[in-house]
Design a protein around this motif. Structure first.
Motif, PDB file in Angstrom:
ATOM      1  N   GLU A 256      -3.347  13.112 -13.468  1.00  0.00           N
ATOM      2  CA  GLU A 256      -3.895  12.742 -14.870  1.00  0.00           C
ATOM      3  C   GLU A 256      -2.388  12.031 -15.391  1.00  0.00           C
ATOM      4  O   GLU A 256      -2.021  12.268 -16.508  1.00  0.00           O
ATOM      5  N   LYS A 257      -1.717  11.373 -14.517  1.00  0.00           N
ATOM      6  CA  LYS A 257      -0.577  10.463 -14.962  1.00  0.00           C
ATOM      7  C   LYS A 257      -0.347   9.278 -14.037  1.00  0.00           C
ATOM      8  O   LYS A 257      -1.012   9.461 -12.870  1.00  0.00           O
ATOM      9  N   ARG A 258       0.554   8.442 -14.186  1.00  0.00           N
ATOM     10  CA  ARG A 258       0.676   7.369 -13.551  1.00  0.00           C
ATOM     11  C   ARG A 258       1.500   7.659 -12.136  1.00  0.00           C
ATOM     12  O   ARG A 258       2.318   8.724 -12.215  1.00  0.00           O
ATOM     13  N   ILE A 259       1.098   7.619 -11.107  1.00  0.00           N
ATOM     14  CA  ILE A 259       1.646   8.151  -9.713  1.00  0.00           C
ATOM     15  C   ILE A 259       2.084   6.881  -8.722  1.00  0.00           C
ATOM     16  O   ILE A 259       1.250   5.855  -8.903  1.00  0.00           O
ATOM     17  N   GLN A 260       2.825   7.096  -7.950  1.00  0.00           N
ATOM     18  CA  GLN A 260       3.034   6.312  -6.902  1.00  0.00           C
ATOM     19  C   GLN A 260       3.245   7.254  -5.564  1.00  0.00           C
ATOM     20  O   GLN A 260       4.156   8.199  -5.663  1.00  0.00           O
ATOM     21  N   PHE A 261       2.381   6.647  -4.491  1.00  0.00           N
ATOM     22  CA  PHE A 261       2.331   7.587  -3.458  1.00  0.00           C
ATOM     23  C   PHE A 261       3.684   7.363  -2.494  1.00  0.00           C
ATOM     24  O   PHE A 261       4.492   6.436  -2.549  1.00  0.00           O
ATOM     25  N   GLU A 262       4.194   8.402  -1.979  1.00  0.00           N
ATOM     26  CA  GLU A 262       5.604   8.696  -1.414  1.00  0.00           C
ATOM     27  C   GLU A 262       5.555   7.711  -0.337  1.00  0.00           C
ATOM     28  O   GLU A 262       6.661   6.839   0.066  1.00  0.00           O
ATOM     29  N   HIS A 263       4.437   7.694   0.805  1.00  0.00           N
ATOM     30  CA  HIS A 263       4.573   6.985   1.725  1.00  0.00           C
ATOM     31  C   HIS A 263       3.738   5.694   1.971  1.00  0.00           C
ATOM     32  O   HIS A 263       2.626   5.694   1.251  1.00  0.00           O
ATOM     33  N   PRO A 264       3.934   4.710   2.371  1.00  0.00           N
ATOM     34  CA  PRO A 264       3.190   3.214   2.377  1.00  0.00           C
ATOM     35  C   PRO A 264       1.887   3.739   2.951  1.00  0.00           C
ATOM     36  O   PRO A 264       1.761   4.335   3.835  1.00  0.00           O
ATOM     37  N   ILE A 265       0.862   2.967   2.447  1.00  0.00           N
ATOM     38  CA  ILE A 265      -0.644   3.333   2.656  1.00  0.00           C
ATOM     39  C   ILE A 265      -1.121   2.093   3.437  1.00  0.00           C
ATOM     40  O   ILE A 265      -0.810   0.888   2.965  1.00  0.00           O
ATOM     41  N   LEU A 266      -1.735   2.248   4.471  1.00  0.00           N
ATOM     42  CA  LEU A 266      -2.462   0.842   4.946  1.00  0.00           C
ATOM     43  C   LEU A 266      -4.195   0.871   4.552  1.00  0.00           C
ATOM     44  O   LEU A 266      -4.538   1.863   4.577  1.00  0.00           O
ATOM     45  N   LEU A 267      -4.254  -0.364   4.309  1.00  0.00           N
ATOM     46  CA  LEU A 267      -5.721  -0.432   3.666  1.00  0.00           C
ATOM     47  C   LEU A 267      -6.319  -1.409   4.724  1.00  0.00           C
ATOM     48  O   LEU A 267      -5.981  -2.434   5.063  1.00  0.00           O
ATOM     49  N   GLU A 268      -7.608  -0.958   4.977  1.00  0.00           N
ATOM     50  CA  GLU A 268      -8.438  -2.217   5.724  1.00  0.00           C
ATOM     51  C   GLU A 268      -9.481  -2.824   4.999  1.00  0.00           C
ATOM     52  O   GLU A 268      -9.907  -2.350   4.044  1.00  0.00           O
ATOM     53  N   THR A 269      -9.277  -4.104   5.283  1.00  0.00           N
ATOM     54  CA  THR A 269      -9.869  -5.274   4.559  1.00  0.00           C
ATOM     55  C   THR A 269     -11.343  -5.508   4.842  1.00  0.00           C
ATOM     56  O   THR A 269     -11.608  -5.061   6.077  1.00  0.00           O
ATOM     57  N   ALA A 270     -12.016  -6.349   4.194  1.00  0.00           N
ATOM     58  CA  ALA A 270     -13.465  -6.827   4.274  1.00  0.00           C
ATOM     59  C   ALA A 270     -13.390  -7.125   5.911  1.00  0.00           C
ATOM     60  O   ALA A 270     -14.308  -7.087   6.576  1.00  0.00           O
ATOM     61  N   ASP A 271     -12.568  -7.966   6.290  1.00  0.00           N
ATOM     62  CA  ASP A 271     -12.697  -8.478   7.765  1.00  0.00           C
ATOM     63  C   ASP A 271     -11.799  -7.769   8.749  1.00  0.00           C
ATOM     64  O   ASP A 271     -11.548  -8.241   9.983  1.00  0.00           O
ATOM     65  N   GLY A 272     -11.701  -6.572   8.534  1.00  0.00           N
ATOM     66  CA  GLY A 272     -10.953  -5.550   9.499  1.00  0.00           C
ATOM     67  C   GLY A 272      -9.560  -5.887   9.571  1.00  0.00           C
ATOM     68  O   GLY A 272      -8.712  -5.120  10.390  1.00  0.00           O
ATOM     69  N   GLN A 273      -8.758  -6.499   8.757  1.00  0.00           N
ATOM     70  CA  GLN A 273      -7.337  -6.723   8.837  1.00  0.00           C
ATOM     71  C   GLN A 273      -6.777  -5.413   8.200  1.00  0.00           C
ATOM     72  O   GLN A 273      -7.383  -4.833   7.557  1.00  0.00           O
ATOM     73  N   VAL A 274      -5.677  -4.995   8.487  1.00  0.00           N
ATOM     74  CA  VAL A 274      -4.973  -3.856   8.075  1.00  0.00           C
ATOM     75  C   VAL A 274      -3.685  -4.335   7.102  1.00  0.00           C
ATOM     76  O   VAL A 274      -2.927  -4.958   7.976  1.00  0.00           O
ATOM     77  N   LYS A 275      -3.563  -3.831   6.014  1.00  0.00           N
ATOM     78  CA  LYS A 275      -2.453  -4.325   5.146  1.00  0.00           C
ATOM     79  C   LYS A 275      -1.841  -3.281   4.822  1.00  0.00           C
ATOM     80  O   LYS A 275      -2.487  -2.191   4.394  1.00  0.00           O
ATOM     81  N   ARG A 276      -0.271  -3.208   4.642  1.00  0.00           N
ATOM     82  CA  ARG A 276       0.588  -2.128   4.193  1.00  0.00           C
ATOM     83  C   ARG A 276       0.610  -2.405   2.699  1.00  0.00           C
ATOM     84  O   ARG A 276       1.041  -3.331   2.113  1.00  0.00           O
ATOM     85  N   LEU A 277       0.373  -1.200   2.095  1.00  0.00           N
ATOM     86  CA  LEU A 277       0.569  -1.199   0.377  1.00  0.00           C
ATOM     87  C   LEU A 277       1.399  -0.425   0.001  1.00  0.00           C
ATOM     88  O   LEU A 277       1.641   0.821   0.383  1.00  0.00           O
ATOM     89  N   THR A 278       2.010  -0.717  -1.186  1.00  0.00           N
ATOM     90  CA  THR A 278       2.611   0.517  -1.997  1.00  0.00           C
ATOM     91  C   THR A 278       1.659   0.686  -3.242  1.00  0.00           C
ATOM     92  O   THR A 278       1.240  -0.255  -3.782  1.00  0.00           O
ATOM     93  N   VAL A 279       1.184   1.812  -3.255  1.00  0.00           N
ATOM     94  CA  VAL A 279       0.003   2.395  -4.279  1.00  0.00           C
ATOM     95  C   VAL A 279       0.634   2.860  -5.552  1.00  0.00           C
ATOM     96  O   VAL A 279       1.316   3.796  -5.378  1.00  0.00           O
ATOM     97  N   ASN A 280       0.243   2.356  -6.564  1.00  0.00           N
ATOM     98  CA  ASN A 280       0.394   2.977  -7.942  1.00  0.00           C
ATOM     99  C   ASN A 280      -0.801   3.204  -8.544  1.00  0.00           C
ATOM    100  O   ASN A 280      -1.698   2.388  -8.437  1.00  0.00           O
ATOM    101  N   GLY A 281      -1.042   4.213  -9.187  1.00  0.00           N
ATOM    102  CA  GLY A 281      -2.350   4.620  -9.838  1.00  0.00           C
ATOM    103  C   GLY A 281      -2.186   5.181 -11.014  1.00  0.00           C
ATOM    104  O   GLY A 281      -1.172   5.918 -11.176  1.00  0.00           O
ATOM    105  N   ALA A 282      -2.967   4.959 -12.014  1.00  0.00           N
ATOM    106  CA  ALA A 282      -2.921   5.676 -13.292  1.00  0.00           C
ATOM    107  C   ALA A 282      -4.484   5.846 -13.936  1.00  0.00           C
ATOM    108  O   ALA A 282      -5.275   4.692 -13.876  1.00  0.00           O
ATOM    109  N   PRO A 283      -4.762   6.955 -14.429  1.00  0.00           N
ATOM    110  CA  PRO A 283      -5.953   7.104 -15.078  1.00  0.00           C
ATOM    111  C   PRO A 283      -5.885   6.356 -16.523  1.00  0.00           C
ATOM    112  O   PRO A 283      -4.870   6.273 -17.109  1.00  0.00           O
ATOM    113  N   VAL A 284      -7.050   6.294 -16.882  1.00  0.00           N
ATOM    114  CA  VAL A 284      -7.234   5.395 -18.274  1.00  0.00           C
ATOM    115  C   VAL A 284      -7.597   6.349 -19.206  1.00  0.00           C
ATOM    116  O   VAL A 284      -8.546   7.165 -18.973  1.00  0.00           O
ATOM    117  N   SER A 285      -7.120   6.381 -20.180  1.00  0.00           N
ATOM    118  CA  SER A 285      -7.383   7.356 -21.086  1.00  0.00           C
ATOM    119  C   SER A 285      -8.742   6.929 -21.884  1.00  0.00           C
ATOM    120  O   SER A 285      -9.268   5.839 -21.877  1.00  0.00           O
TER     121      SER A 285
END
Length: 105
Positions: free
Chosen positions: A63-92
Motif C-alpha cells: 500500500e505504498k511505493r516499494i522497491q525490491f531489495e534484490h534485482p529481479i529477472l524478467l522473461e520477455t516475449a521472445d524468451g530473453q531474460v532481463k535484469r530489472l530494478t523494480v519499483n511499484g506503487a499502488p494507485v489511489s
C-alpha cells in the motif's frame, strides 16, 4: 514517460503497457491487455530464487511505493531474460472516493 510502465487491476490483469514497457518486454498492449501479469511476465530473483509469486499482489499489499531489495529477472516475449530494478506503487482511488483511499491497481 520514458520508463517502462505497466498498470493492472487489483487481480493483476494488465490494463495498460506503455511504449517503454513494450520495448523492454517485447509485448504489445493489444496482445497482453486483460491477461494476468504473472502469466505474461514471469519474474524471479537474479540468484535463481523464485521471485514474488504475484508481483502485483506484493505491491498492492505494501500500500505504498516499494522497491525490491534484490534485482529481479524478467522473461520477455521472445524468451530473453532481463535484469530489472523494480519499483511499484499502488494507485489511489479517484477523488470521488478519496476518503476511503483504497488502492485500485
Amino acid at each position: 514517460i520514458s520508463d517502462a510502465v505497466i498498470t493492472t487491476d487489483l487481480d493483476g490483469h494488465i490494463l495498460f503497457i506503455n511504449e517503454g514497457a513494450s520495448l523492454m518486454t517485447g509485448w504489445e498492449h493489444k496482445t497482453v491487455h486483460n491477461k494476468l501479469f504473472s502469466e505474461v511476465l514471469p519474474v524471479h530473483y537474479a540468484d535463481d530464487r523464485p521471485g514474488p509469486e504475484n508481483l502485483v499482489a506484493a505491491v498492492l499489499h505494501a500500500e505504498k511505493r516499494i522497491q525490491f531489495e534484490h534485482p529481479i529477472l524478467l522473461e520477455t516475449a521472445d524468451g530473453q531474460v532481463k535484469r530489472l530494478t523494480v519499483n511499484g506503487a499502488p494507485v489511489s482511488v479517484l477523488p470521488v472516493r478519496c476518503p476511503r483511499n483504497r488502492a485500485i491497481g
